[in-house]
Design an enzyme around this catalytic site. Structure first.
Site, short mmCIF file in Angstrom:
data_model
loop_
_atom_site.label_atom_id
_atom_site.label_comp_id
_atom_site.label_asym_id
_atom_site.label_seq_id
_atom_site.Cartn_x
_atom_site.Cartn_y
_atom_site.Cartn_z
N LYS A 1 0.74 -1.39 0.14
CA LYS A 1 0.14 -0.11 -0.37
C LYS A 1 1.06 1.61 0.25
CE LYS A 1 -4.18 0.83 2.70
NZ LYS A 1 -4.87 0.24 3.51
N GLU B 1 9.55 -6.64 4.49
CA GLU B 1 10.17 -7.64 3.62
C GLU B 1 9.30 -7.46 1.82
OE1 GLU B 1 8.13 -8.42 7.36
OE2 GLU B 1 8.02 -6.41 6.48
N GLY C 1 -5.43 -4.17 5.17
CA GLY C 1 -4.46 -4.94 4.56
C GLY C 1 -5.23 -6.70 4.30
N ARG C 2 -6.04 -7.23 5.69
CA ARG C 2 -6.37 -7.55 5.76
C ARG C 2 -7.25 -8.75 4.98
NH1 ARG C 2 -6.38 -5.93 10.25
NH2 ARG C 2 -7.26 -5.19 11.75
N GLU D 1 -5.51 -10.90 13.57
CA GLU D 1 -4.80 -9.57 13.88
C GLU D 1 -6.03 -8.35 14.09
OE1 GLU D 1 -1.78 -8.44 10.52
OE2 GLU D 1 -3.39 -7.41 9.99
N HIS E 1 -6.12 -37.38 11.23
CA HIS E 1 -4.46 -38.07 11.34
C HIS E 1 -3.44 -37.13 12.71
CE1 HIS E 1 -6.22 -41.89 9.52
NE2 HIS E 1 -6.37 -40.67 8.96
N LYS F 1 8.04 -5.08 13.86
CA LYS F 1 9.22 -4.14 13.07
C LYS F 1 9.82 -2.91 13.39
CE LYS F 1 6.19 -4.06 9.72
NZ LYS F 1 4.23 -3.62 8.68
#
Length: 550
Positions: free
Chosen positions: A209, A215, A272-273, A358, A389, A517
């Site tokens: 954005k 990253e 963002g999410r 979040e 399993h 961060k």
């Protein structure tokens, strides 16, 4: 208008729920079914191609009535109207929350700061459609004139988890393009992706954005350098043919080498999410085609309409959210497991981890006060039958109460009915087993048939008893399509929103993400200078240990 700021524990409904819990906490669901032969029908809802059975929960009609009362007392109805109307309900960041506008209809009107945002949303959709079609039909080519064969989405958080989950979930509908995702700043990760690619036929989508996410920009720069090292043409022009961006920061994207025409905008009222519905979903559109991307949006819009218009007692997101509150705040459960019976949905639980944790991982309420009750749950899960399993042992016989959502599809996509029957028989059997368990008497009869000694029977018997009474929701969907997936994602989005309203928290900021961060940037600068101070002893030891080995 701001969101209501009501402490749920101050409501009459909460106090009644606390009293009611005392009479419900030891009740076995088997007895609830025995007392009411019509329970399953009463506690099941059908909506479009969704069939949702929430009867296998440790609750009664009185429980639900009190939970609906709680929703009314915290003014959930008012909050829902604010959510969809463009009001700045993300008050800590002074932003509207309008990912729902990204999937609205063209003739709708939604205003932010007195400006209708719908026309601009459809302009960007048109930009996505044109670009997608140009890539797919081969009219837009790479620097050597070859059509594209691979797409690499470079992003992190919502810029990765959403698109990656949807592309994986809708793999059945993919076209000839191969879609890859680079997210982790781990250099081994990015190099494993690019070593398989041909730079002449690969398109890179940089999703950030602000175009400043460490990253994402580190990975983008590494890929750019790799690309240029393979390129014998006019470098700047070649970058502009192979790199596009989804960002609000046009200046930085252009400086990177991206042509302004290839910068897809996103708005600050899209978190963002919750951004896969926007141009962040460009890689989705490229992977499955714009028509299928539009169907994904349509499904979400249908769930939006259901959520904002349906009464609470028939409202799927509201009911699932309130059941979650019942377990979280009264049974004191701390986790919820999501088990989709489809390998296509192998990334769905990880996607919901971010969406939920979040959003609702908060300890300060909307009045700025420390919270004295539990908020967000820990979300986790894997597809069935793999998960059976792995961790189902803990759910069946462990000491923790773990509510579970089971998600299944009536029809398989490849049409193998034998496989589908076995898959869904496991789905249904597990919910039944979690409900009923296996009594001591049943286990005893089974062991006696094995001709074991009395001593051996008594020794092994306790280990084979299952208490049952483990709660589940069953979400049956006719078929996994772009539209049904859109509905499913939006169902959980709205569930998360409702819980945030109940808990009196702001669900749309994520300041907890920022602290680490910020400190990482500080530590990185010190690494470059090889000078460390103002850290605790453990952190200093870790820094020195790492530096001594590199």
């Amino acid at each position: 208008m701001s969101l209501p700021k009501i402490d749920p524990t101050s409501t009459n409904a909460w106090k009644k729920l606390q009293e009611h819990f005392q009479s419900m906490k030891q009740v076995h669901m088997k007895n609830l079914f025995a007392q009411d032969p019509n329970r399953a029908n009463k506690l099941t809802l059908e909506w479009e191609d969704f069939y949702v059975d929430f009867s296998k929960n440790r609750l009664s009609e009185e429980t639900l009535s009190l939970l609906f009362q709680l929703a009314k007392e915290v003014n959930l109805e008012v909050a829902i109207k604010s959510y969809f109307s463009g009001e700045k309900i993300n008050e800590t960041e002074n932003r509207a929350v309008l990912h729902t506008a990204l999937r609205t209809k063209k003739n709708d009107s939604i205003s932010v700061d007195n400006e209708d945002v719908v026309p601009e949303v459809f302009e960007v959709k048109k930009q996505i459609e044109v670009f997608t079609n140009q890539i797919l039909n081969g009219s837009r080519k790479g620097y050597t004139g070859k059509p594209f064969t691979d797409i690499v989405n470079i992003g992190i958080g919502g810029s990765d988890l959403g698109p990656s989950m949807v592309v994986s979930s809708l793999e059945f509908y993919k076209n000839h393009l191969n879609t890859h995702f680079v997210s982790n700043i781990d250099g081994d990760h990015v190099n494993e992706v690019i070593k398989k690619l041909n730079p002449e036929t690969t398109l890179f989508v940089v999703v950030s954005k602000t175009f400043s996410t460490q990253e994402t920009l580190t990975n983008a720069q590494t890929i750019k350098e790799w690309f240029l090292s393979k390129n014998f043409g006019t470098k700047q022009q070649d970058i502009s043919k192979h790199f596009v961006a989804v960002s609000t920061n046009i200046k930085k994207a252009k400086h990177f080498g991206i042509n302004q025409d290839n910068i897809f905008p996103i708005w600050n009222w899209v978190g963002g999410r919750y951004s896969l519905w926007s141009a962040v979903g460009l890689s989705i559109s490229l992977s499955i085609g714009f028509e299928n991307f539009s169907k994904l949006l349509l499904g979400a819009n249908k769930m939006d309409t259901h959520f904002k218009t349906e009464s609470f007692d028939k409202n799927l997101p509201v009911i699932l959210a309130l059941i979650g509150v019942w377990y979280n705040n009264f049974f004191k459960t701390e986790t919820e497991v999501i088990v989709p019976y489809s390998q296509y949905l192998n990334k769905f639980s990880a996607y919901l981890q971010q969406s939920s944790m979040e959003s609702n991982g908060k300890s300060v309420d909307r009045n700025g006060k420390a919270i004295t009750y539990q908020t967000g749950s820990v979300i986790w899960g894997q597809p069935g039958t793999n998960s059976q399993h792995a961790f189902f042992q803990l759910i069946h016989q462990g000491t923790k109460l773990i509510p579970a959502d089971f998600i299944g599809f009536s029809k398989s996509l490849h049409g193998n009915k034998e496989h589908q029957d076995k898959l869904i028989s496991n789905f249904i059997a597990q919910t039944e087993a979690l409900l009923s368990g296996k009594t001591k008497e049943v286990v005893l009869k089974e062991l006696q048939k094995q001709n074991l000694s009395t001593e051996e029977i008594n020794r092994i018997l306790p280990y084979k008893v299952f208490d049952g009474n483990k709660p589940t929701n069953s979400i049956f969907i006719n078929k996994l399509t772009p539209e049904s997936l859109g509905k499913l994602i939006a169902l959980y989005e709205h569930k998360i929103f409702v819980q945030g309203i109940i808990w009196n928290i702001y669900s749309f900021d994520q300041f907890g993400v920022e602290l680490g961060k910020q400190l990482a940037g500080n530590i990185l600068e010190k690494m470059k200078k090889n000078s460390f101070n103002n850290h605790d002893a453990s952190t200093l030891n870790l820094l020195h240990y790492y530096k001594n080995l590199t």
